[in-house]
Design an enzyme around this catalytic site. Structure first.
Site, PDB file in Angstrom:
ATOM      1  N   THR A  49      -2.583 -11.021  33.640  1.00 18.74           N
ATOM      2  CA  THR A  49      -1.611 -10.247  34.402  1.00 18.74           C
ATOM      3  C   THR A  49      -2.362  -9.469  35.466  1.00 18.74           C
ATOM      4  O   THR A  49      -3.582  -9.316  35.399  1.00 18.74           O
ATOM      5  CB  THR A  49      -0.821  -9.288  33.497  1.00 18.74           C
ATOM      6  OG1 THR A  49       0.184  -8.644  34.273  1.00 18.74           O
ATOM      7  CG2 THR A  49      -1.732  -8.235  32.891  1.00 18.74           C
TER       8      THR A  49
ATOM      9  N   ARG B 232      -5.632  -1.052  40.612  1.00 19.98           N
ATOM     10  CA  ARG B 232      -4.869  -1.784  39.623  1.00 19.98           C
ATOM     11  C   ARG B 232      -4.345  -0.894  38.516  1.00 19.98           C
ATOM     12  O   ARG B 232      -3.360  -1.174  37.873  1.00 19.98           O
ATOM     13  CB  ARG B 232      -5.745  -2.895  39.042  1.00 19.98           C
ATOM     14  CG  ARG B 232      -5.855  -4.011  40.052  1.00 19.98           C
ATOM     15  CD  ARG B 232      -6.971  -4.955  39.724  1.00 19.98           C
ATOM     16  NE  ARG B 232      -6.941  -6.060  40.655  1.00 19.98           N
ATOM     17  CZ  ARG B 232      -7.358  -5.981  41.903  1.00 19.98           C
ATOM     18  NH1 ARG B 232      -7.837  -4.855  42.343  1.00 19.98           N
ATOM     19  NH2 ARG B 232      -7.285  -7.020  42.708  1.00 19.98           N
TER      20      ARG B 232
ATOM     21  N   THR C  38      -9.323 -12.889  38.080  1.00 19.95           N
ATOM     22  CA  THR C  38      -8.710 -12.882  39.408  1.00 19.95           C
ATOM     23  C   THR C  38      -8.220 -11.501  39.801  1.00 19.95           C
ATOM     24  O   THR C  38      -8.116 -11.200  40.999  1.00 19.95           O
ATOM     25  CB  THR C  38      -7.546 -13.876  39.455  1.00 19.95           C
ATOM     26  OG1 THR C  38      -6.622 -13.561  38.414  1.00 19.95           O
ATOM     27  CG2 THR C  38      -8.035 -15.290  39.274  1.00 19.95           C
ATOM     28  N   CYS C  39      -7.892 -10.654  38.820  1.00 23.38           N
ATOM     29  CA  CYS C  39      -7.403  -9.312  39.149  1.00 23.38           C
ATOM     30  C   CYS C  39      -8.475  -8.487  39.851  1.00 23.38           C
ATOM     31  O   CYS C  39      -8.162  -7.600  40.638  1.00 23.38           O
ATOM     32  CB  CYS C  39      -6.956  -8.590  37.886  1.00 23.38           C
ATOM     33  SG  CYS C  39      -5.636  -9.436  37.022  1.00 23.38           S
ATOM     34  N   ALA C  40      -9.720  -8.772  39.540  1.00 28.56           N
ATOM     35  CA  ALA C  40     -10.822  -8.011  40.132  1.00 28.56           C
ATOM     36  C   ALA C  40     -11.669  -8.865  41.059  1.00 28.56           C
ATOM     37  O   ALA C  40     -12.715  -8.411  41.523  1.00 28.56           O
ATOM     38  CB  ALA C  40     -11.703  -7.420  39.033  1.00 28.56           C
TER      39      ALA C  40
END
Length: 1510
Positions: free
Chosen positions: A1186, A1139, A1476-1478
């Site tokens: 984001t 990311r 949610t990004c991780a």
């Protein structure tokens, strides 16, 4: 993070009140590097280099102490080169003033500490010193000052009367080592380590002890030997149980630093730590276990040559603990490097200690290693690229351990131990039997799967050792259910002498112990004839076994890409000592060892009658007779009775299939030698070439013959089995073809063995490249008088440029008119930077003259403008290479793949030319004329492939000089374009399914007839039969109905037999392609071997879905974007690097979108970024989230918007219920269907756009796939039309009308059908006056018009729009390698198993939770109890998408992580939150399962539709 000045509660209460340390928070500088920061850094630093340390034999250097140091050095160094810039000048002046001020402060503090005796004054001076050290840079304290401070600080650290002074003095030591690392040497000289160890042993003040650990961690990085000699290991481990987890990590970091540089003598200094370390292996904290494991690995490695030391380590339960760890690796989630190191440690223990050997067998190590290899999916090689190297090392270590578990008497180094081990196994035969039962099938599978030659050799070595130890009874029991002779025959198809000698040893052992069993099977499977072929290669005529010339396959170091430290020769692969660094090791095999052993086996075990009789077994003779009969029948012309002709074919084919699937097993050798393969190919092709597209002038009569033959074969192969236990004939034949392909194919693996480096190419355009160049000499052919000589010099040529562009370049040089008035290249060679070394990496801003080469002027040389820098357009395809630097920013570029068959070939920008321009030169390489549509790299590979070696060493390609000859080309007439054929099938509204068989080329090297060619043709035909089974069976039944053999319309309902798609996957070819794509140069440039590209284009079903996904990413997006989906090697789970960097250094574009205008936002994103090869990240308006989670949710919302009812996009959404009831609307108005959604037909009155190419591949039989009732009705209508035509051809017209005018006992007039599309009354099919109502006379027109409106012109505009949208992002043709079901998995994700073990294996637990924590178990039970919609909602809540990626939960990157959420209030009042990004779920420790279910469902329901801070 716990406070440094705070004691642990259990220790504080045990100390007297006057000995408790005060809280020193007020003394800590507010802006300094706090102890908390120091702790984090010291905890992580030894682990950063841990993986590299485990993978290489070298020891980690002291440079691992600070990641920021190199960057800082380069930053300051750059200031000196910019003296004219006032900004840098002022910055340098500032640093000088600051350094001068700090030196003054240091001197003042030093004076105070030297003179002051009062404790308060000392505390103040030490506090000031800590504050100054926390702010200063590395250049501030000089060596003299550091040396001056060292004795004073060590003395104050021993100040027993005042704990504050001790704490601050030790903290100052820590800061001094951190800022000025070389000060550790001064501290050691003044006995600082002993002073710190004394404080650790005393355990008076916990905060002082913790600060001692911080200081020792810094010192141990540069002075590990001094720490060892001072007893630091014992002092640290003595305190370990009293520390918090974070400080335990720091303590073990000290031990790790010391163990990285253990001395070769004085083993007692570190052997005393083994009992404590073995006990610490039981801890659950991952970092602790990895640190302890690293220490033990280094200790065992140091004492591996001393049996008594190994015995001492085993005495403390090290073997038991290590086996326990590797058996539960999925739960403890150790890093790949540490895990491999533990297995390597067991190898050394088992090799040198009989006690460890016995313990491993008692712990069932074979079963554990079987699980390790099985979970790695070695047979198909689907490990992801970022794990490929670590996974290969793991395989090697496991096989080495297996080789030690099964000792070999050939190892004379440990003969006494081997005798003890053999005696132990002789007394306990249950262990050797268990090893054979569990490991032998897996080892055979690994060899057959196409693993590289090192893996094959290791597997064969283990099998050989096992056979040597087995008794005859055990061997017979183990091999009872295994066709071992067939496996051994497959090994004999290899040409490497080490593999052959191992196969011969195994064969000899089999004949020694079970000669009566193996002699006949060796005859049947061809092993006897393989051995004979080794002795008489000039006389052999067998199709299966290659000739052996006795030469050694010289292995290139590039073949060791997976095994670091593996020596060059196979003889040393399984050595347990330190790997040899010498590349010129001596092979232990004698030159003619293979021939001598083969001759010994032949004379000892094979009778002369057996050797001279030839390979004619009874079944082989019968198969040859059937093969000859089929060939004769296929060669005869069509007789007057086609039905009788078809029945003859059916009879012969039935006999062949009866033999192939009968009780008497047919070996692969007999199957290949019988000639059945060639006969079947001739029967199916009827003389048509299947490796080229069908010529348009081919008579439709021949194609009709092929069509009818396929229908006969389909009727036979797709017929139901007589009993439930019998296999489908198609499956039986496919399995035999797959086994034959695995035995015969010899497609080479190209290993580049070339580092990613910049180079300079002169041909076809002068420019810098990010990959090496080929060295080429162009020579004129003898007798060519019309062309001039080219330069005799060796030129550097871009290997991935097309031969067409090279031909145009060369033509301009060698034509007579082109030479007039110009100097030759040789005359101006001083202007060409040929002196640039090809292995020199050009740093940013660096020009060639920095290497001593003259500067290149922009001057025209022979019509070419040489540019010293890269042009952006030229370097778009060159990014992504490791270590590639240039003076042009290439971010966002990607490997470009041309259109056509060569999907993975990167062409030069100059290669695109008008197709009408014919080449003027003919280029030849080694006498072979080259295809100008290929690249030079492909042409060279084609020559290398003629050697028929299984691995092509890439180093030769780059080092040798390739000679290309040229001559003037003769004028050729342009050939007509190939096209697919149409036959009588056009009457059913589309092309026949067999057009796909002739639509794509096979691999170029298969154009020559051969067994492999025949096998692949038949596999392609079998796959086509399977994919088109409904159409073929329906055609056959419609034909029977139309000819009057059947009069019941029920007969037209064809039952399609089921067969798994995986049956067509070749595990060996899949593994080979996987190995090929791992090669960094080849994958980054797209320069795969031609057979990879062409087989993927013509027979993609041969490769697994996972490998095709990787191929698709490379082909569609290039290496740069394909890597953005792969976690970085530097991260254990890829959660950070992926990311932060976006993969491969590509910057991510952040976009703002609006939930209430999602379609408008999506359209804007497509307009702006569809054609740009860079990843995007989405942020929703008025939300803070984001990254990956919001991006996935954005795509999900867009797809849901498309699926909403009312848009008029999908069939029958206007009624929300199709004729078959498969389409329905969810509560949100989203249309779903078990058969998928299909475009709604639109009237073509406004736009007659014609048929789309998509529609050309569809016909009447495809309607059944999305509307079964409509499809079946149209089939029945078409059958009536065919019956009427047949009757007209045989009887009078009125008779035809009488027999064909009824539909289910009703006349067509009673049906009241008009010429409107069924389900769409406003869609008028034909405005013709004769087409008002449907009757028998116009029924054929009605069927044709309905089919046209449903799958052709009615959807052509929608399909073309769909394709054009895809083509804006990537060429939609790249999706052709997937089936419909696989496309759904690729684009939409897939449903995964939610079994408890799968969840435990693929979910990570951290920060307060383990796999056995009650809240975790409750959550997993709740998730298992969810219904389908709740699971979708849970996945969208946690990951941002309602479905998992291809591969399921195991493929989720980063892993789903569940951590404990620390609550400010009562846990039952808190809600779970996610990142949610991780894929990060923060779960409170709820009091009950019911409360957890309530809160989780509430959070899922209320948390949808927004991203905010949790």
């Amino acid at each position: 993070m716990e406070s440094r000045g705070q004691k642990r509660a259990d220790v504080v209460d045990e100390l007297p009140a006057d000995k408790r340390a005060c809280n020193l928070v007020e003394f800590r500088p507010s802006s300094s590097n706090s102890s908390a920061q120091t702790q984090v850094k010291s905890t992580n630093s030894p682990l950063h280099s841990q993986e590299a340390d485990m993978e290489t034999s070298s020891t980690a250097s002291a440079s691992s102490r600070s990641e920021g140091e190199p960057d800082r050095d380069s930053a300051y160094g750059s200031c000196d080169s910019d003296d004219l810039d006032p900004r840098y000048s002022s910055l340098r002046d500032y640093h000088r003033r600051r350094s001068f001020g700090e030196n003054s402060k240091f001197k003042t503090i030093l004076s105070s500490l030297s003179s002051e005796k009062e404790p308060s004054a000392l505390v103040a001076a030490l506090t000031e010193l800590c504050e100054v050290l926390s702010f200063c840079t590395e250049d501030s304290p000089s060596s003299m000052l550091a040396d001056s401070f060292s004795p004073i600080l060590v003395k104050l650290a021993r100040h027993n009367s005042n704990p504050d002074i001790m704490l601050l003095a030790i903290r100052a030591i820590t800061y001094l080592c951190d800022v000025f690392p070389r000060s550790s040497g001064f501290l050691v000289r003044h006995d600082a380590i002993h002073a710190l160890c004394e404080k650790l042993m005393a355990i008076e003040y916990m905060d002082v002890a913790e600060q001692c650990l911080q200081a020792l961690e810094k010192i141990s990085r540069d002075q590990p030997l001094a720490c060892l000699q001072a007893g630091a290991i014992g002092a640290v481990l003595n305190l370990i149980d009293f520390l918090s987890t974070s400080m335990q990590r720091v303590a073990l970091s000290i031990v790790v630093n010391i163990c990285r540089r253990l001395p070769s003598e004085n083993h007692s200094l570190f052997m005393e730590a083994v009992p404590v370390l073995c006990n610490l292996l039981q801890y659950e904290d991952r970092q602790l276990v990895e640190s302890v494991a690293t220490c033990l690995i280094k200790i065992v490695d140091q004492v591996s040559q001393y049996q008594e030391m190994l015995y001492e380590t085993c005495k403390h339960g090290l073997v038991n603990q290590a086996v326990h760890i590797i058996s539960l690796n999925a739960r403890t989630t150790l890093s790949q490097a540490v895990y491999n190191g533990i297995i390597g440690m067991l190898v050394k223990l088992c090799s040198g200690s009989a006690n460890a050997f016995r313990t491993l067998h008692e712990l069932n190590i074979c079963g554990i290693l079987k699980d390790v290899l099985s979970t790695g999916d070695l047979s198909h090689g689907v490990s992801s690229p970022h794990q490929a190297n670590g996974h290969s090392i793991q395989v090697h270590e496991v096989l080495k351990l297996l080789n030690e578990v099964v000792p070999s008497s050939s190892n004379s180094e440990y003969m006494q131990q081997i005798s003890e081990k053999e005696a132990f196994l002789a007394d306990n035969p249950v262990f050797i039997r268990r090893l054979g039962m569990e490991m032998l099938p897996l080892l055979i599978q690994m060899v057959n799967s196409g693993a590289n030659l090192y893996v094959c050799f290791c597997c064969l070595s283990v099998i050989n050792n096992f056979f040597a130890l087995c008794t005859s009874d055990i061997l017979a029991e183990v091999l009872a259910d295994t066709n071992f002779s067939s496996f051994l025959a497959g090994v004999f198809t290899r040409k490497e002498q080490h593999l052959l000698i191992m196969a011969l040893r195994i064969a000899e052992t089999c004949l020694q112990k079970l000669s009566d069993v193996f002699l006949n099977s060796f005859m049947k499977e061809g092993v006897c004839f393989a051995i004979d072929a080794l002795l008489k290669p000039e006389e052999t005529s067998h199709k299966m076994f290659p000739t052996y010339d006795g030469s050694e396959l010289l292995l290139d170091p590039s073949q060791r890409s997976g095994f670091r430290g593996v020596p060059r020769c196979f003889c040393y692969v399984l050595d347990t000592g330190q790997p040899s660094t010498c590349e010129t090791v001596v092979c232990k095999l004698e030159k003619d060892a293979v021939r001598r052993l083969a001759m010994h086996i032949r004379t000892s075990y094979f009778s002369p009658e057996l050797c001279n009789s030839g390979p004619l077994t009874d079944i082989l003779q019968k198969l040859r007779a059937l093969s000859a009969a089929l060939t004769d029948l296929a060669s005869t012309s069509l007789c007057d009775s086609p039905a009788q002709y078809e029945e003859k074919f059916h009879s012969i084919l039935s006999q062949i299939m009866e033999k192939l699937g009968g009780r008497e097993a047919i070996s692969t050798f007999e199957f290949i030698e019988s000639g059945i393969l060639k006969s079947l190919v001739r029967y199916l092709s009827s003389g048509l070439s299947m490796h080229e597209e069908v010529d348009p002038q081919t008579e439709s009569h021949d194609l009709y013959i092929v069509e009818k033959r396929f229908e006969v074969l389909a009727r036979l192969l797709l017929s139901s089995s007589k009993t439930l236990d019998d296999e489908l004939p198609l499956m039986s034949l496919t399995k035999k073809l797959q086994r034959a392909l695995s035995s015969l194919e010899n497609f080479p693996i190209i290993l580049s063995n070339s580092k990613q480096r910049n180079s300079y190419a002169l041909v076809p355009e002068a420019r810098y490249l990010s990959h090496p160049c080929f060295k080429v000499r162009f020579l004129k052919e003898e007798g060519e008088a019309c062309l001039s000589d080219s330069s005799q010099d060796v030129l550097t040529v871009d290997p991935f440029s097309s031969l067409d562009s090279i031909e145009r370049y060369l033509y301009s040089k060698v034509t007579r008119k082109g030479k007039r008035g110009k100097k030759s290249i040789k005359d101006k060679e001083e202007l060409i930077p040929a002196a640039i070394p090809t292995d020199t990496s050009l740093s940013p801003g660096r020009s060639p003259e920095s290497d001593g080469t003259p500067a290149i002027l922009p001057e025209e040389v022979e019509g070419h403008l040489l540019q010293p820098t890269l042009v952006q357009a030229d370097c778009e395809r060159l990014s992504g290479g490791a270590g590639v630097t240039s003076n042009i920013d290439t971010s966002g570029s990607e490997s470009k793949f041309p259109k056509g068959d060569d999907v993975m070939t990167t062409h030069s920008p100059s290669s695109s030319s008008d197709a009408s321009v014919l080449p003027k030169l003919v280029l030849c390489l080694e006498g072979q004329e080259l295809d100008l549509s290929d690249t030079l790299y492909q042409a060279v590979l084609q020559q290398q492939m003629k050697t028929e070696n299984e691995i092509i060493a890439g180093s030769n390609l780059w080092s040798e000089v390739h000679t290309v000859t040229y001559r003037l080309a003769k004028a050729k007439s342009s050939s007509s374009l190939a096209c697919s054929y149409s036959s009588k099938a056009e009457k059913t509204g589309g092309t026949h399914c067999l057009s796909r068989l002739f639509s794509r080329k096979l691999a170029t090297d298969l154009k020559r007839p051969g067994a492999v060619y025949d096998i692949i043709i038949l596999l392609k035909s079998m796959h086509l039969l399977h994919r088109s089974s409904f159409e073929l069976l329906s055609r056959e039944r419609m034909s029977a109905f139309s000819e009057g053999r059947v009069n019941d319309l029920h007969y037209l309902k064809a039952a399609v037999p089921y067969m798994l798609q995986s049956e067509f996957v070749s595990s060996k070819l899949t593994e080979k392609l996987e190995q090929q794509m791992r090669d960094p140069l080849i994958s980054s440039t797209g320069a795969l071997a031609p057979w990879c590209i062409q087989l993927m284009g013509s027979c993609p079903f041969l490769f697994s879905f996972e490998v095709r996904c990787k191929y698709f990413q490379l082909a569609a997006f290039g290496r740069s974007l394909a890597q953005s989906c792969v976690p970085s090697r530097g991260s254990s789970d890829g959660s950070i690097d992926r990311r932060r960097n976006g993969g491969a250094g590509l910057a991510r574009k952040k976009l703002l979108v609006y939930r209430d205008r999602i379609m408008a936002s999506a359209a804007e994103v497509m307009d702006l970024y569809a054609s740009k090869k860079e990843p995007i990240e989405v942020e929703f308006d008025d939300e803070v989230g984001t990254g990956l989670g919001p991006t996935l949710e954005f795509y999900t919302l867009v797809s849901h918007e498309f699926q909403k009812a009312g848009h008029g996009m999908w069939r029958d959404d206007h009624v929300l219920s199709s004729s078959n009831g498969s389409l329905h609307s969810l509560g949100s108005g989203i249309l779903t269907s078990s058969l998928g959604v299909f475009p709604c037909p639109w009237s073509t009155t406004l736009d007659e756009s014609g048929d789309a190419k998509f529609a050309e591949d569809l016909n009447l039989f495809d309607i059944h796939s999305f509307d079964p009732k409509l499809g079946q009705t149209l089939l029945e209508f078409q059958a009536l039309v065919d019956k009427r035509k047949f009757m007209e051809s045989v009887h009078r017209e009125n008779t035809a009308y009488e027999y064909g005018s009824c539909f289910w006992n009703r006349s067509f007039e009673d049906l009241c059908l008009d010429f409107s599309l069924p389900g769409y009354p406003d869609y008028v099919l034909s405005p013709d006056a004769n087409h008002s109502m449907v009757n028998m006379s116009n029924l054929e027109d009605y069927v044709s018009l309905v089919v046209d409106a449903t799958i052709k012109t009615g959807i052509s505009r929608q399909v073309e729009a769909f394709k054009s949208g895809f083509n804006e992002v990537f060429p939609v043709r790249h999706l052709e390698i997937f089936s419909e079901e696989e496309l759904e998995r690729l684009l939409c994700g897939e449903h995964d198993s939610w079994a408890l073990n799968d969840l435990l294996d693929n979910i990570k637990f951290d920060h307060g939770y383990t796999a056995s924590s009650p809240p975790v178990l409750n959550l997993l039970e709740i998730v298992q109890e969810f219904d389908q919609e709740q699971r979708r909602a849970f996945l969208q809540f946690v990951t941002g998408a309602p479905r998992l990626p291809p591969g399921g939960l195991a493929s989720l990157k980063p892993k789903l992580t569940i951590v404990r959420k620390h609550c400010s209030k009562v846990a039952d009042e808190e809600l779970p939150s996610v990142m949610t990004c991780a894929n990060y779920l923060k779960l409170p420790p709820y009091s009950s399962k019911e409360k957890m279910r309530e809160k989780v469902l509430y959070a899922i329901r209320e948390g949808q539709g927004s991203f905010h801070l949790s």
